[in-house]
Motif scaffolding. Structure first.
Motif, PDB file in Angstrom:
ATOM      1  N   ILE A  96     -46.667 -87.315 -15.666  1.00  0.00           N
ATOM      2  CA  ILE A  96     -45.415 -86.940 -16.334  1.00  0.00           C
ATOM      3  C   ILE A  96     -44.232 -87.529 -15.585  1.00  0.00           C
ATOM      4  O   ILE A  96     -43.342 -88.139 -16.189  1.00  0.00           O
ATOM      5  CB  ILE A  96     -45.280 -85.408 -16.462  1.00  0.00           C
ATOM      6  CG1 ILE A  96     -46.374 -84.864 -17.380  1.00  0.00           C
ATOM      7  CG2 ILE A  96     -43.894 -85.025 -16.988  1.00  0.00           C
ATOM      8  CD1 ILE A  96     -46.458 -83.348 -17.418  1.00  0.00           C
ATOM      9  N   HIS A  97     -44.212 -87.372 -14.280  1.00  0.00           N
ATOM     10  CA  HIS A  97     -43.108 -87.931 -13.492  1.00  0.00           C
ATOM     11  C   HIS A  97     -43.073 -89.452 -13.592  1.00  0.00           C
ATOM     12  O   HIS A  97     -42.001 -90.051 -13.678  1.00  0.00           O
ATOM     13  CB  HIS A  97     -43.198 -87.486 -12.035  1.00  0.00           C
ATOM     14  CG  HIS A  97     -42.707 -86.087 -11.821  1.00  0.00           C
ATOM     15  ND1 HIS A  97     -42.768 -85.465 -10.598  1.00  0.00           N
ATOM     16  CD2 HIS A  97     -42.126 -85.196 -12.662  1.00  0.00           C
ATOM     17  CE1 HIS A  97     -42.257 -84.252 -10.696  1.00  0.00           C
ATOM     18  NE2 HIS A  97     -41.882 -84.061 -11.937  1.00  0.00           N
ATOM     19  N   GLU A  98     -44.248 -90.081 -13.589  1.00  0.00           N
ATOM     20  CA  GLU A  98     -44.300 -91.546 -13.706  1.00  0.00           C
ATOM     21  C   GLU A  98     -43.699 -92.007 -15.032  1.00  0.00           C
ATOM     22  O   GLU A  98     -42.872 -92.928 -15.060  1.00  0.00           O
ATOM     23  CB  GLU A  98     -45.745 -92.036 -13.573  1.00  0.00           C
ATOM     24  CG  GLU A  98     -46.313 -91.887 -12.177  1.00  0.00           C
ATOM     25  CD  GLU A  98     -47.804 -92.176 -12.117  1.00  0.00           C
ATOM     26  OE1 GLU A  98     -48.365 -92.713 -13.098  1.00  0.00           O
ATOM     27  OE2 GLU A  98     -48.412 -91.857 -11.080  1.00  0.00           O
ATOM     28  N   GLU A  99     -44.116 -91.384 -16.126  1.00  0.00           N
ATOM     29  CA  GLU A  99     -43.585 -91.745 -17.454  1.00  0.00           C
ATOM     30  C   GLU A  99     -42.097 -91.432 -17.560  1.00  0.00           C
ATOM     31  O   GLU A  99     -41.321 -92.215 -18.113  1.00  0.00           O
ATOM     32  CB  GLU A  99     -44.347 -91.007 -18.559  1.00  0.00           C
ATOM     33  CG  GLU A  99     -45.751 -91.496 -18.773  1.00  0.00           C
ATOM     34  CD  GLU A  99     -45.797 -92.936 -19.264  1.00  0.00           C
ATOM     35  OE1 GLU A  99     -45.017 -93.309 -20.146  1.00  0.00           O
ATOM     36  OE2 GLU A  99     -46.631 -93.695 -18.729  1.00  0.00           O
ATOM     37  N   LEU A 100     -41.714 -90.281 -17.038  1.00  0.00           N
ATOM     38  CA  LEU A 100     -40.310 -89.872 -17.085  1.00  0.00           C
ATOM     39  C   LEU A 100     -39.436 -90.865 -16.322  1.00  0.00           C
ATOM     40  O   LEU A 100     -38.381 -91.275 -16.817  1.00  0.00           O
ATOM     41  CB  LEU A 100     -40.166 -88.454 -16.515  1.00  0.00           C
ATOM     42  CG  LEU A 100     -38.782 -87.818 -16.543  1.00  0.00           C
ATOM     43  CD1 LEU A 100     -38.198 -87.796 -17.952  1.00  0.00           C
ATOM     44  CD2 LEU A 100     -38.854 -86.395 -15.973  1.00  0.00           C
ATOM     45  N   LEU A 101     -39.879 -91.279 -15.157  1.00  0.00           N
ATOM     46  CA  LEU A 101     -39.137 -92.278 -14.377  1.00  0.00           C
ATOM     47  C   LEU A 101     -38.970 -93.580 -15.154  1.00  0.00           C
ATOM     48  O   LEU A 101     -37.876 -94.154 -15.186  1.00  0.00           O
ATOM     49  CB  LEU A 101     -39.840 -92.567 -13.050  1.00  0.00           C
ATOM     50  CG  LEU A 101     -39.470 -91.690 -11.870  1.00  0.00           C
ATOM     51  CD1 LEU A 101     -40.362 -92.002 -10.676  1.00  0.00           C
ATOM     52  CD2 LEU A 101     -38.014 -91.827 -11.503  1.00  0.00           C
ATOM     53  N   LEU A 102     -40.049 -94.055 -15.748  1.00  0.00           N
ATOM     54  CA  LEU A 102     -39.977 -95.305 -16.522  1.00  0.00           C
ATOM     55  C   LEU A 102     -38.939 -95.209 -17.642  1.00  0.00           C
ATOM     56  O   LEU A 102     -38.133 -96.119 -17.837  1.00  0.00           O
ATOM     57  CB  LEU A 102     -41.343 -95.652 -17.109  1.00  0.00           C
ATOM     58  CG  LEU A 102     -42.423 -96.091 -16.136  1.00  0.00           C
ATOM     59  CD1 LEU A 102     -43.762 -96.223 -16.844  1.00  0.00           C
ATOM     60  CD2 LEU A 102     -42.040 -97.404 -15.468  1.00  0.00           C
ATOM     61  N   ILE A 103     -38.968 -94.120 -18.361  1.00  0.00           N
ATOM     62  CA  ILE A 103     -38.029 -93.933 -19.472  1.00  0.00           C
ATOM     63  C   ILE A 103     -36.598 -93.841 -18.955  1.00  0.00           C
ATOM     64  O   ILE A 103     -35.685 -94.500 -19.490  1.00  0.00           O
ATOM     65  CB  ILE A 103     -38.399 -92.671 -20.291  1.00  0.00           C
ATOM     66  CG1 ILE A 103     -39.725 -92.885 -21.014  1.00  0.00           C
ATOM     67  CG2 ILE A 103     -37.286 -92.328 -21.286  1.00  0.00           C
ATOM     68  CD1 ILE A 103     -40.339 -91.618 -21.576  1.00  0.00           C
TER      69      ILE A 103
ATOM     70  N   LEU B 171     -34.517 -86.079  -7.907  1.00  0.00           N
ATOM     71  CA  LEU B 171     -35.459 -84.971  -7.659  1.00  0.00           C
ATOM     72  C   LEU B 171     -36.907 -85.470  -7.608  1.00  0.00           C
ATOM     73  O   LEU B 171     -37.684 -85.051  -6.741  1.00  0.00           O
ATOM     74  CB  LEU B 171     -35.318 -83.907  -8.759  1.00  0.00           C
ATOM     75  CG  LEU B 171     -34.072 -83.030  -8.700  1.00  0.00           C
ATOM     76  CD1 LEU B 171     -33.937 -82.204  -9.982  1.00  0.00           C
ATOM     77  CD2 LEU B 171     -34.111 -82.127  -7.476  1.00  0.00           C
ATOM     78  N   ILE B 172     -37.248 -86.360  -8.519  1.00  0.00           N
ATOM     79  CA  ILE B 172     -38.612 -86.908  -8.512  1.00  0.00           C
ATOM     80  C   ILE B 172     -38.870 -87.693  -7.228  1.00  0.00           C
ATOM     81  O   ILE B 172     -39.904 -87.517  -6.574  1.00  0.00           O
ATOM     82  CB  ILE B 172     -38.852 -87.805  -9.756  1.00  0.00           C
ATOM     83  CG1 ILE B 172     -38.862 -86.951 -11.024  1.00  0.00           C
ATOM     84  CG2 ILE B 172     -40.171 -88.582  -9.617  1.00  0.00           C
ATOM     85  CD1 ILE B 172     -38.873 -87.758 -12.330  1.00  0.00           C
ATOM     86  N   ASN B 173     -37.919 -88.542  -6.847  1.00  0.00           N
ATOM     87  CA  ASN B 173     -38.089 -89.351  -5.635  1.00  0.00           C
ATOM     88  C   ASN B 173     -38.139 -88.487  -4.377  1.00  0.00           C
ATOM     89  O   ASN B 173     -38.858 -88.793  -3.435  1.00  0.00           O
ATOM     90  CB  ASN B 173     -36.977 -90.390  -5.531  1.00  0.00           C
ATOM     91  CG  ASN B 173     -37.153 -91.503  -6.541  1.00  0.00           C
ATOM     92  OD1 ASN B 173     -38.273 -91.802  -6.970  1.00  0.00           O
ATOM     93  ND2 ASN B 173     -36.059 -92.104  -6.964  1.00  0.00           N
ATOM     94  N   LYS B 174     -37.392 -87.408  -4.374  1.00  0.00           N
ATOM     95  CA  LYS B 174     -37.370 -86.492  -3.223  1.00  0.00           C
ATOM     96  C   LYS B 174     -38.722 -85.806  -3.050  1.00  0.00           C
ATOM     97  O   LYS B 174     -39.141 -85.544  -1.914  1.00  0.00           O
ATOM     98  CB  LYS B 174     -36.274 -85.442  -3.438  1.00  0.00           C
ATOM     99  CG  LYS B 174     -36.181 -84.402  -2.355  1.00  0.00           C
ATOM    100  CD  LYS B 174     -35.097 -83.387  -2.686  1.00  0.00           C
ATOM    101  CE  LYS B 174     -35.112 -82.258  -1.691  1.00  0.00           C
ATOM    102  NZ  LYS B 174     -34.189 -81.193  -2.064  1.00  0.00           N
TER     103      LYS B 174
END
Length: 189
Positions: free
Chosen positions: A155-162, A184-187
């Motif tokens: 989910i985080h991977e897809e969210l980051l891409l978008i 937040l994801i990167n942290k």
């Protein structure tokens, strides 16, 4: 208040906050109307459904746990809502559900929400995020996806891409929320 009276109030309600709050207060005072309101939200062929969604958001904001016995119906119906004015409050309710699910305090939502329901919310949030919806719906969807992504790397991977792709052409509000979610994801990597 009876179901028919609720429908009449919704028909005559304006978009003003105090008008929406008045109807929400009636539903809060008459909990037996909660289910009627929920069904009106997803009666998408009826023009009252948008107004019902506005009121439903306020009712859920006051007592989200009332939604717990209806999570199956709520999640299965999300995909049918296409009107931007109804998607925004539903997206916010999905964010509320995610926050309740990840709350450190015990909640009825946390106990009631199951994996298929979470998957359906995630799917709807991704649809809203990549669809042609307004920024508010997308912002709530981002937040819900971030929270549900805590238990799932994809989910985080897809969210980051978008977010990385769309942040360049997004509105200032989209960019602000997108940058916050990316941080937040990167942290948490």
């Amino acid at each position: 208040m009876a179901s028919e009276e609720l429908k009449t109030q919704l028909d005559h309600m304006s978009a003003l906050r105090n008008s929406r709050q008045k109807v929400a207060n009636e539903v809060k005072s008459n909990p037996e109307l909660f289910e009627t309101l929920l069904y009106l939200v997803f009666d998408v062929e009826n023009t009252t459904s948008v107004k019902a969604a506005w009121v439903f958001e306020l009712v859920c904001d006051h007592n989200l746990d009332a939604l717990a016995p209806h999570l199956d119906f709520f999640t299965l119906q999300l995909k049918d809502v296409r009107n931007d004015s109804a998607v925004r409050p539903l997206s916010k309710i999905c964010e509320m559900i995610a926050k309740a699910y990840y709350s450190k305090k015990p909640t009825i939502i946390k106990e009631a929400l199951n994996d298929p329901q979470i998957e359906t919310i995630i799917e709807s949030c991704f649809d809203w995020l990549i669809g042609g919806y307004k920024v508010a719906a997308k912002a709530y969807a981002m937040s819900a996806l971030y929270l549900f992504g805590k238990d799932s790397d994809w989910i985080h991977e897809e969210l980051l891409l978008i977010l990385i792709k769309d942040i360049q052409k997004g509105s200032p509000a989209y960019c602000a929320r997108g940058k916050k979610i990316i941080a937040l994801i990167n942290k948490n990597k």
